[in-house]
Design a protein around this motif. Sequence first.
Motif, short mmCIF file in Angstrom:
data_model
loop_
_atom_site.label_atom_id
_atom_site.label_comp_id
_atom_site.label_asym_id
_atom_site.label_seq_id
_atom_site.Cartn_x
_atom_site.Cartn_y
_atom_site.Cartn_z
N VAL A 1 -43.86 -39.84 40.86
CA VAL A 1 -43.52 -40.99 41.71
C VAL A 1 -44.13 -42.28 41.19
N ARG A 2 -45.33 -42.16 40.61
CA ARG A 2 -45.95 -43.39 40.10
C ARG A 2 -45.10 -44.00 38.99
N GLU A 3 -44.55 -43.18 38.12
CA GLU A 3 -43.70 -43.68 37.04
C GLU A 3 -42.43 -44.33 37.61
N LYS B 1 -50.85 -37.33 45.74
CA LYS B 1 -51.97 -36.59 46.33
C LYS B 1 -52.85 -37.49 47.19
N GLU B 2 -53.13 -38.66 46.67
CA GLU B 2 -54.00 -39.55 47.43
C GLU B 2 -53.32 -40.02 48.72
N LEU B 3 -52.03 -40.24 48.61
CA LEU B 3 -51.27 -40.67 49.78
C LEU B 3 -51.36 -39.62 50.89
N LEU C 1 -62.50 -36.24 47.88
CA LEU C 1 -63.05 -35.94 46.56
C LEU C 1 -61.88 -35.78 45.58
N ASP C 2 -61.55 -36.91 44.93
CA ASP C 2 -60.41 -36.90 44.02
C ASP C 2 -60.86 -36.31 42.69
N GLU C 3 -59.93 -35.67 41.98
CA GLU C 3 -60.22 -35.05 40.69
C GLU C 3 -61.41 -34.11 40.79
MG LIG Z 1 -54.84 -39.89 42.70
#
Ligand SMILES: [Mg+2]
Length: 443
Positions: free
Chosen positions: A350-352, A167-169, A231-233
């Motif tokens: 993807v992070r995992e 999401k941040e990407l 605005l994350d989360e």
């Molecule tokens: Mg994030």
Amino acid sequence: MLVVLLKREGYEATAVASGEQALLELEQRSYDVVISDIRMPKLGGLELVDEIHRRGIATTVILMTAFGSIDVAIEAMKRGAYDYISKPFRPDEIVLVLKKAEERERLFRENASLKQALAERRKDDEVKGIGGIIAGGKAMAEILRTTRKIAEYKTTVLVTGESGTGKELVARAIHDLSPRKDMPFVAVNCGAIPETLIESELFGHKKGSFTDAIRDKKGLFEEASGGTLFLDEIGELPLGPQVKLLRVLQEQVVRAIGSVNDEKVDVRVVAATVRDLGTEVREGRFREDLFYRLNVIQVHLPPLRERPEDIQMLVEHFIKRTNVKLGTKTEGASPEAMKVLLDYTWPGNVRELENTIERSMVLSDGARIEMEGLPEKLRENRDRIRQTLRSGELSIKKTTRIIEEELIRKALRETGGNRTNAAKILEISHRALLYKIKEFGIE
Ligand SMILES: [Mg+2]
Ligand SMILES: Nc1ncnc2c1ncn2[C@@H]1O[C@H](COP(=O)(O)OP(=O)(O)OP(=O)(O)O)[C@@H](O)[C@H]1O
């Protein structure tokens, strides 16, 4: 006569005596234009057009017709000749037809090269991704296309998806592809700031407005001025600040705590959440009006298990990146290891996967990532089948059940949970599949 005429006009021209010779010549060298009679012994003009077409020779054919054979000329054009000219003709007539043909040819080439450039650029985007986003399959490619499209407008975007899906990407890519790319990108995690400080963080405060406010403080909206505020989360934002945020979004003005003035702000807002805001609204934890204000455009990132076609490319990407970062020299993953990586369900997305690759690269000493170097939990499924086979278990019934379950899980993963397609791959009936899904308790 034509050769003399054309040479005088600056063309290179070759004359041949028959349709057959023309074909031989065309196979030897490439010609921009063929000027041919229609009625010729043996191979006539029409057949010549057909033959040029059939052999895939790229050239423009202009036919010369005698008075009264215009019907034939029209037939020839239907079959792919470019134009015809009636005999007798004046020199400038043939030059005019040639100029037209050249112009068309130029446009064709230009069009073809533009199309190719466009296709290459698209392929580039899909392979390298934009903003470092890897898109192996259709789902992510579509998301990249959307990202590119929405980037240029100032609309609010809501990015949703499970943790670690990127999401941040995507939020950063939206900023980087936008006209605001040279202005600040400010990210704030709404879940990480204590409730009492959120408003002052976002909107700023005036000196003395509360006990700890010893000087004026700029809010993040002001910091992001001209740029993008991420605005994350957003799902973690308490109801109080939600009201203020809605006002900022609607009126494009910010009022710092303790201030009596509204300041105009030009900030694009991108919000992200792992929560289902629809549910949050229904359960009274999120304001409906703010939800609609944020949800103008939604980009939903599917979990990695629903897009296994991205895995291979992501693995290669992370290997390359880690090599640069850590100075390792891993060349890739062994076919066995890759299979395990493809089969796993990646709850951490993807992070995992990224962490798994980095970890196994650090721990392995070979040039490749081997299956043995992968975490236990990834190998569990395979090991279950192996263990059963090795355990001396001879019951066909018990062993096939385990294999069946594995195959069904795999087919469902590969089809993104589409049971009809999964049944087809498994070569069993839809009903049988539904029955087995229930029997094995597969979700
Ligand atoms: Mg994030
Ligand atoms: N398509 C992708 N291509 C390359 N890297 C990716 C991709 N998707 C995610 N990543 C990487 O995976 C990691 C997690 O991505 P990101 O932080 O954007 O996820 P997130 O959805 O914001 O997760 P969370 O909800 O946990 O904050 C990052 O290191 C990111 O670079």
